[in-house]
Design a protein around this motif. Structure first.
Motif, PDB file in Angstrom:
ATOM      1  N   ASP A   1      -5.714   9.689  10.112  1.00  0.00           N
ATOM      2  CA  ASP A   1      -4.762  10.632   9.528  1.00  0.00           C
ATOM      3  C   ASP A   1      -5.424  11.888   8.953  1.00  0.00           C
ATOM      4  OD1 ASP A   1      -5.993   9.079   7.590  1.00  0.00           O
ATOM      5  OD2 ASP A   1      -4.282   9.142   6.221  1.00  0.00           O
ATOM      6  N   ILE A   2      -6.741  12.033   9.133  1.00  0.00           N
ATOM      7  CA  ILE A   2      -7.451  13.215   8.634  1.00  0.00           C
ATOM      8  C   ILE A   2      -8.071  13.955   9.814  1.00  0.00           C
ATOM      9  CG2 ILE A   2      -9.319  14.076   7.165  1.00  0.00           C
ATOM     10  CD1 ILE A   2      -8.979  11.603   5.417  1.00  0.00           C
ATOM     11  N   ASN A   3      -7.720  15.227   9.970  1.00  0.00           N
ATOM     12  CA  ASN A   3      -8.297  15.989  11.085  1.00  0.00           C
ATOM     13  C   ASN A   3      -9.633  16.616  10.685  1.00  0.00           C
ATOM     14  OD1 ASN A   3      -7.927  18.752  10.034  1.00  0.00           O
ATOM     15  ND2 ASN A   3      -5.730  18.374  10.331  1.00  0.00           N
ATOM     16  N   TYR A   4     -10.373  17.033  11.680  1.00  0.00           N
ATOM     17  CA  TYR A   4     -11.731  17.537  11.467  1.00  0.00           C
ATOM     18  C   TYR A   4     -11.751  18.755  10.549  1.00  0.00           C
ATOM     19  CZ  TYR A   4     -16.250  19.706  12.439  1.00  0.00           C
ATOM     20  OH  TYR A   4     -17.482  20.288  12.298  1.00  0.00           O
ATOM     21  N   ASN A   5     -10.845  19.705  10.756  1.00  0.00           N
ATOM     22  CA  ASN A   5     -10.859  20.937   9.971  1.00  0.00           C
ATOM     23  C   ASN A   5     -10.622  20.674   8.486  1.00  0.00           C
ATOM     24  OD1 ASN A   5     -11.393  22.589  12.165  1.00  0.00           O
ATOM     25  ND2 ASN A   5      -9.225  22.891  12.639  1.00  0.00           N
ATOM     26  N   ASP A   6      -9.676  19.764   8.180  1.00  0.00           N
ATOM     27  CA  ASP A   6      -9.433  19.415   6.776  1.00  0.00           C
ATOM     28  C   ASP A   6     -10.658  18.734   6.179  1.00  0.00           C
ATOM     29  OD1 ASP A   6      -6.910  20.474   6.868  1.00  0.00           O
ATOM     30  OD2 ASP A   6      -5.881  18.556   7.155  1.00  0.00           O
ATOM     31  N   ALA A   7     -11.271  17.862   6.969  1.00  0.00           N
ATOM     32  CA  ALA A   7     -12.466  17.161   6.498  1.00  0.00           C
ATOM     33  C   ALA A   7     -13.611  18.138   6.256  1.00  0.00           C
ATOM     34  CB  ALA A   7     -12.877  16.092   7.506  1.00  0.00           C
TER      35      ALA A   7
ATOM     36  N   VAL B   1     -24.805  15.376   2.606  1.00  0.00           N
ATOM     37  CA  VAL B   1     -25.178  15.423   4.021  1.00  0.00           C
ATOM     38  C   VAL B   1     -24.715  16.731   4.653  1.00  0.00           C
ATOM     39  CG1 VAL B   1     -24.972  12.914   4.120  1.00  0.00           C
ATOM     40  CG2 VAL B   1     -23.053  14.326   4.882  1.00  0.00           C
ATOM     41  N   ASP B   2     -25.140  16.971   5.886  1.00  0.00           N
ATOM     42  CA  ASP B   2     -24.667  18.130   6.638  1.00  0.00           C
ATOM     43  C   ASP B   2     -23.134  18.103   6.707  1.00  0.00           C
ATOM     44  OD1 ASP B   2     -25.117  20.346   8.773  1.00  0.00           O
ATOM     45  OD2 ASP B   2     -23.812  18.888   9.764  1.00  0.00           O
ATOM     46  N   VAL B   3     -22.505  19.207   6.365  1.00  0.00           N
ATOM     47  CA  VAL B   3     -21.040  19.225   6.242  1.00  0.00           C
ATOM     48  C   VAL B   3     -20.336  18.926   7.559  1.00  0.00           C
ATOM     49  CG1 VAL B   3     -21.024  20.727   4.206  1.00  0.00           C
ATOM     50  CG2 VAL B   3     -20.977  21.754   6.494  1.00  0.00           C
ATOM     51  N   HIS B   4     -20.922  19.366   8.663  1.00  0.00           N
ATOM     52  CA  HIS B   4     -20.303  19.121   9.970  1.00  0.00           C
ATOM     53  C   HIS B   4     -20.400  17.640  10.349  1.00  0.00           C
ATOM     54  CE1 HIS B   4     -19.719  23.398  10.749  1.00  0.00           C
ATOM     55  NE2 HIS B   4     -20.939  23.587  10.258  1.00  0.00           N
ATOM     56  N   ALA B   5     -21.560  17.037  10.089  1.00  0.00           N
ATOM     57  CA  ALA B   5     -21.725  15.605  10.370  1.00  0.00           C
ATOM     58  C   ALA B   5     -20.788  14.780   9.491  1.00  0.00           C
ATOM     59  CB  ALA B   5     -23.177  15.192  10.135  1.00  0.00           C
ATOM     60  N   GLY B   6     -20.651  15.192   8.235  1.00  0.00           N
ATOM     61  CA  GLY B   6     -19.758  14.484   7.322  1.00  0.00           C
ATOM     62  C   GLY B   6     -18.303  14.599   7.735  1.00  0.00           C
ATOM     63  N   ALA B   7     -17.912  15.796   8.167  1.00  0.00           N
ATOM     64  CA  ALA B   7     -16.533  16.010   8.608  1.00  0.00           C
ATOM     65  C   ALA B   7     -16.215  15.182   9.841  1.00  0.00           C
ATOM     66  CB  ALA B   7     -16.298  17.494   8.887  1.00  0.00           C
ATOM     67  N   GLU B   8     -17.181  15.104  10.749  1.00  0.00           N
ATOM     68  CA  GLU B   8     -16.990  14.300  11.961  1.00  0.00           C
ATOM     69  C   GLU B   8     -16.852  12.826  11.606  1.00  0.00           C
ATOM     70  OE1 GLU B   8     -19.174  13.518  16.284  1.00  0.00           O
ATOM     71  OE2 GLU B   8     -19.901  15.100  14.940  1.00  0.00           O
ATOM     72  N   TYR B   9     -17.668  12.377  10.668  1.00  0.00           N
ATOM     73  CA  TYR B   9     -17.624  10.970  10.231  1.00  0.00           C
ATOM     74  C   TYR B   9     -16.254  10.644   9.632  1.00  0.00           C
ATOM     75  CZ  TYR B   9     -18.672   6.757   7.510  1.00  0.00           C
ATOM     76  OH  TYR B   9     -18.637   5.497   6.978  1.00  0.00           O
ATOM     77  N   ILE B  10     -15.765  11.502   8.733  1.00  0.00           N
ATOM     78  CA  ILE B  10     -14.481  11.255   8.071  1.00  0.00           C
ATOM     79  C   ILE B  10     -13.332  11.283   9.072  1.00  0.00           C
ATOM     80  CG2 ILE B  10     -12.809  12.200   6.420  1.00  0.00           C
ATOM     81  CD1 ILE B  10     -15.191  13.190   4.746  1.00  0.00           C
ATOM     82  N   SER B  11     -13.301  12.295   9.930  1.00  0.00           N
ATOM     83  CA  SER B  11     -12.181  12.426  10.875  1.00  0.00           C
ATOM     84  C   SER B  11     -12.193  11.319  11.919  1.00  0.00           C
ATOM     85  CB  SER B  11     -12.207  13.808  11.544  1.00  0.00           C
ATOM     86  OG  SER B  11     -13.432  14.029  12.217  1.00  0.00           O
ATOM     87  N   ASN B  12     -13.376  10.819  12.277  1.00  0.00           N
ATOM     88  CA  ASN B  12     -13.457   9.703  13.236  1.00  0.00           C
ATOM     89  C   ASN B  12     -13.051   8.385  12.605  1.00  0.00           C
ATOM     90  OD1 ASN B  12     -14.302  11.325  15.330  1.00  0.00           O
ATOM     91  ND2 ASN B  12     -16.476  10.913  15.044  1.00  0.00           N
ATOM     92  N   ARG B  13     -13.344   8.248  11.328  1.00  0.00           N
ATOM     93  CA  ARG B  13     -13.067   6.967  10.658  1.00  0.00           C
ATOM     94  C   ARG B  13     -11.622   6.858  10.212  1.00  0.00           C
ATOM     95  NH1 ARG B  13     -16.666   4.236   5.766  1.00  0.00           N
ATOM     96  NH2 ARG B  13     -15.577   2.249   5.760  1.00  0.00           N
ATOM     97  N   TYR B  14     -11.005   7.978   9.850  1.00  0.00           N
ATOM     98  CA  TYR B  14      -9.636   7.957   9.336  1.00  0.00           C
ATOM     99  C   TYR B  14      -8.730   8.765  10.271  1.00  0.00           C
ATOM    100  CZ  TYR B  14     -12.190   6.401   5.220  1.00  0.00           C
ATOM    101  OH  TYR B  14     -13.033   5.709   4.368  1.00  0.00           O
TER     102      TYR B  14
END
Length: 328
Positions: free
Chosen positions: A184-190, A169-182
């Protein structure tokens, strides 16, 4: 139309599945193909939930009783099976159990859905047993198989199925999904992980949660440091730590992003890699021509790795090729 709450991207597949559902043409067997972590099982569960959903509008609604049961994993008409271990471990006994159950009518919905995860681990006996039920399935039965590669399945099974390929998927959309769901994970790391794993949400998350991402970043920093220092021994030492083909491909993809940043991002200020110091060192110590050569070299090595080249030979080739790129 289907509402996809958990499955991101892949708009073409979403449109295809929505059309099949709305037109009443959903096949009895769907094969979802894609690399591990791409979201195949997530999509399979969303399709299953949509089939049992009682909402009048978009499905699955995740508000009705049927959807809630499906989301929590205990709907009586949705069954999920996984292999016991590795290759050929998806045994015929599992299919026989399904056959014993399939001719009993659904409990609460119009369908009975059987999700077969990692079906590429099916042995031939299991596939032949599945084929028999696919030839004349009950009208209410739907099979959803997830595979990493369709070539692992018998042609006769493929011919009775609709095969859909799931992509990153689009990397930005994926990063937002991961950081919103978890939490303990920030957007930049995701985002860094999403870029490294080319839009694969599952692998990106696993790499962060399991500490793999930190280790891979270390490899990338060390390799960039050895390249800019023109230190052949250090380059041999750090590339020698790469242990398998998947790890090699991931590091090479990460290196490509760093090399891209060193030529383009260093001028525009838009860095994708998150490796600011490595980018500065590369752009300061090497010419654009050499960095572009490094980028192209990494690209060529990825192609070689994807052709199942021997890992030990690949590591040697990486070291030689990177050295050759900066010796222009």
């Amino acid at each position: 139309m289907m509402d996809f709450k958990h499955f991101l991207g892949n708009e073409k597949i979403k449109d295809q599945i929505s059309f099949l559902l709305n037109s009443g043409r959903l096949p009895h067997a769907i094969i979802l193909e894609g690399e591990s972590g791409a979201g195949k099982t997530t999509l399979a569960r969303e399709i299953a939930a949509s089939l049992v959903c009682r909402a009048d509008g978009g499905k699955p609604c995740y508000n009705c009783t049927q959807c809630k049961k499906a989301e929590k994993g205990y709907h009586p008409d949705i069954f999920e099976y996984k292999p016991a271990g590795g290759a050929k471990s998806f045994h015929v006994d599992i299919i026989r159990n399904i056959i014993n159950d399939i001719y009993m009518a659904p409990n609460e919905s119009e369908y009975k859905v059987y999700i077969l995860c990692n079906a590429h681990f099916m042995n031939e006996s299991a596939q032949n047993a599945l084929l028999k039920v696919l030839e004349e399935p009950p009208s209410y039965a739907v099979f959803i198989l997830t595979v990493e590669n369709r070539t692992a399945m018998l042609e006769t099974v493929l011919s009775r199925s609709v095969v859909l390929s799931v992509c990153g998927v689009d990397v930005h959309a994926g990063a937002e999904y991961i950081s919103n769901r978890y939490d303990d994970i920030n957007y930049n790391d995701a985002l860094e992980a999403m870029i490294a794993f080319k839009g694969n949400i599952g692998r990106a998350y696993d790499s962060i949660a399991g500490g793999e991402m930190h280790r891979l970043i270390g490899f990338v920093n060390d390799i960039c440091g050895a390249v800019t220092a023109d230190n052949e021994y250090e380059l041999i030492k750090c590339t020698g730590k790469l242990s398998n083909r998947r790890e090699i491909c991931t590091v090479l993809n990460m290196l490509k992003t760093v090399f891209r940043d060193a030529v383009i991002g260093a001028k525009t200020g838009e860095l994708l890699s998150g490796r600011d110091e490595a980018v500065k060192n590369l752009s300061r110590k090497l010419t654009d021509a050499k960095i572009i050569k490094l980028y192209n070299t990494a690209d060529e090595l990825i192609v070689m790795a994807n052709k199942n080249a021997n890992s030990a030979l690949l590591v040697t080739k990486i070291c030689y090729s990177l050295r050759n790129a900066i010796d222009l």
